[in-house]
Design a protein around this motif. Structure first.
Motif, mmCIF file in Angstrom:
data_model
loop_
_atom_site.group_PDB
_atom_site.id
_atom_site.type_symbol
_atom_site.label_atom_id
_atom_site.label_comp_id
_atom_site.label_asym_id
_atom_site.label_seq_id
_atom_site.Cartn_x
_atom_site.Cartn_y
_atom_site.Cartn_z
ATOM 1 N N TYR A 199 132.866 63.468 57.585
ATOM 2 C CA TYR A 199 131.771 62.865 56.847
ATOM 3 C C TYR A 199 132.224 61.486 56.417
ATOM 4 N N THR A 200 131.578 60.470 56.952
ATOM 5 C CA THR A 200 132.111 59.123 56.849
ATOM 6 C C THR A 200 132.135 58.577 55.428
ATOM 7 N N ALA A 201 131.235 59.032 54.581
ATOM 8 C CA ALA A 201 131.192 58.491 53.218
ATOM 9 C C ALA A 201 132.462 58.797 52.436
ATOM 10 N N PHE A 202 133.041 59.982 52.669
ATOM 11 C CA PHE A 202 134.207 60.404 51.892
ATOM 12 C C PHE A 202 135.417 60.735 52.754
ATOM 13 N N GLY A 203 135.234 60.734 54.053
ATOM 14 C CA GLY A 203 136.347 61.095 54.925
ATOM 15 C C GLY A 203 136.622 62.584 54.945
ATOM 16 N N THR A 204 135.682 63.381 54.553
ATOM 17 C CA THR A 204 135.865 64.826 54.487
ATOM 18 C C THR A 204 135.836 65.430 55.891
ATOM 19 N N PRO A 205 136.857 66.203 56.264
ATOM 20 C CA PRO A 205 136.863 66.823 57.582
ATOM 21 C C PRO A 205 136.261 68.229 57.578
ATOM 22 N N TYR A 206 135.727 68.592 58.702
ATOM 23 C CA TYR A 206 135.198 69.939 58.899
ATOM 24 C C TYR A 206 135.664 70.415 60.273
ATOM 25 N N TYR A 207 135.971 71.702 60.372
ATOM 26 C CA TYR A 207 136.499 72.240 61.616
ATOM 27 C C TYR A 207 135.816 73.541 61.999
ATOM 28 N N ALA A 208 135.657 73.713 63.298
ATOM 29 C CA ALA A 208 135.287 75.021 63.813
ATOM 30 C C ALA A 208 136.500 75.939 63.700
ATOM 31 N N ASP A 209 136.255 77.224 63.670
ATOM 32 C CA ASP A 209 137.371 78.171 63.553
ATOM 33 C C ASP A 209 138.378 77.992 64.680
ATOM 34 N N SER A 210 137.902 77.662 65.863
ATOM 35 C CA SER A 210 138.793 77.520 67.016
ATOM 36 C C SER A 210 139.730 76.323 66.875
ATOM 37 N N ALA A 211 139.386 75.401 65.983
ATOM 38 C CA ALA A 211 140.171 74.181 65.827
ATOM 39 C C ALA A 211 141.079 74.201 64.599
ATOM 40 N N LYS A 212 140.790 75.061 63.674
ATOM 41 C CA LYS A 212 141.551 75.083 62.425
ATOM 42 C C LYS A 212 143.025 75.369 62.682
ATOM 43 N N GLY A 213 143.865 74.554 62.072
ATOM 44 C CA GLY A 213 145.303 74.738 62.198
ATOM 45 C C GLY A 213 145.929 74.072 63.394
ATOM 46 N N ARG A 214 145.119 73.651 64.370
ATOM 47 C CA ARG A 214 145.665 73.016 65.573
ATOM 48 C C ARG A 214 145.140 71.601 65.767
ATOM 49 N N PHE A 215 143.904 71.354 65.377
ATOM 50 C CA PHE A 215 143.275 70.049 65.585
ATOM 51 C C PHE A 215 143.138 69.322 64.252
ATOM 52 N N THR A 216 143.240 67.999 64.316
ATOM 53 C CA THR A 216 143.031 67.176 63.128
ATOM 54 C C THR A 216 142.123 66.018 63.479
ATOM 55 N N ILE A 217 141.054 65.888 62.722
ATOM 56 C CA ILE A 217 140.132 64.765 62.920
ATOM 57 C C ILE A 217 140.456 63.690 61.892
ATOM 58 N N SER A 218 140.373 62.455 62.313
ATOM 59 C CA SER A 218 140.634 61.350 61.409
ATOM 60 C C SER A 218 139.839 60.138 61.871
ATOM 61 N N ARG A 219 139.883 59.101 61.084
ATOM 62 C CA ARG A 219 139.176 57.881 61.452
ATOM 63 C C ARG A 219 139.932 56.680 60.921
ATOM 64 N N ASP A 220 139.751 55.580 61.617
ATOM 65 C CA ASP A 220 140.257 54.295 61.167
ATOM 66 C C ASP A 220 139.022 53.434 60.942
ATOM 67 N N SER A 221 138.632 53.282 59.701
ATOM 68 C CA SER A 221 137.390 52.579 59.400
ATOM 69 C C SER A 221 137.438 51.134 59.864
ATOM 70 N N ALA A 222 138.590 50.492 59.720
ATOM 71 C CA ALA A 222 138.708 49.091 60.119
ATOM 72 C C ALA A 222 138.502 48.937 61.623
ATOM 73 N N LYS A 223 138.999 49.886 62.393
ATOM 74 C CA LYS A 223 138.865 49.840 63.850
ATOM 75 C C LYS A 223 137.595 50.527 64.317
ATOM 76 N N ARG A 224 136.885 51.161 63.388
ATOM 77 C CA ARG A 224 135.677 51.908 63.717
ATOM 78 C C ARG A 224 135.958 52.876 64.865
ATOM 79 N N THR A 225 137.008 53.616 64.667
ATOM 80 C CA THR A 225 137.444 54.575 65.680
ATOM 81 C C THR A 225 137.723 55.915 65.022
ATOM 82 N N MET A 226 137.310 56.960 65.705
ATOM 83 C CA MET A 226 137.565 58.319 65.268
ATOM 84 C C MET A 226 138.556 58.946 66.231
ATOM 85 N N TYR A 227 139.399 59.819 65.713
ATOM 86 C CA TYR A 227 140.417 60.447 66.530
ATOM 87 C C TYR A 227 140.338 61.966 66.406
ATOM 88 N N LEU A 228 140.819 62.623 67.433
ATOM 89 C CA LEU A 228 141.005 64.072 67.380
ATOM 90 C C LEU A 228 142.393 64.372 67.928
#
Length: 124
Positions: free
Chosen positions: A52-81
């Protein structure tokens, strides 16, 4: 006009890692979800992780929890997984999505803007 461009997919062995990137071109609402989906052959597109871009809050599907991490670089306007400990069942085309309208973050119909996708293949 907003456009999304994914990169970082590839072929790896089970247990290895990949980092996907999604560049966001153009204006997007500051209160929005940026989300990763995936679709395997013969299966429906499923939400993997969202931020959620306003606060940077991440959400995950059960299949991704513990293995995947979502993040973003606001300056680069890029999201990562960041995907660790990949499994053969993670094999799919991965898409990033934006332009959230309403509904649940994991629902494809909630988004109006999609990237072209990047393929992830995990071998056992």
């Amino acid at each position: 006009q907003v456009q999304l461009g994914e990169s970082g997919g590839g072929s790896v062995q089970a247990g290895e890692s990949l980092r996907l990137a999604c560049a966001v071109y153009g204006y997007t609402s500051p209160t929005n979800y940026w989300t990763w989906f995936r679709q395997a052959p013969g299966k429906e597109r499923e939400g993997v992780a969202a931020i959620y871009t306003a606060f940077g809050t991440p959400y995950y599907a059960d299949s991704a929890k513990g293995r995947f991490t979502i993040s973003r670089d606001s300056a680069k306007r890029t999201m990562y997984l960041q995907m660790n400990d990949l499994k053969p069942e993670d094999t799919a085309m991965y898409y990033c999505a934006a332009g959230f309208r309403r509904g649940a973050w994991w629902t494809p119909n909630a988004y109006t803007i999609w990237g072209q996708g990047t393929q992830v293949t995990v071998s056992s």
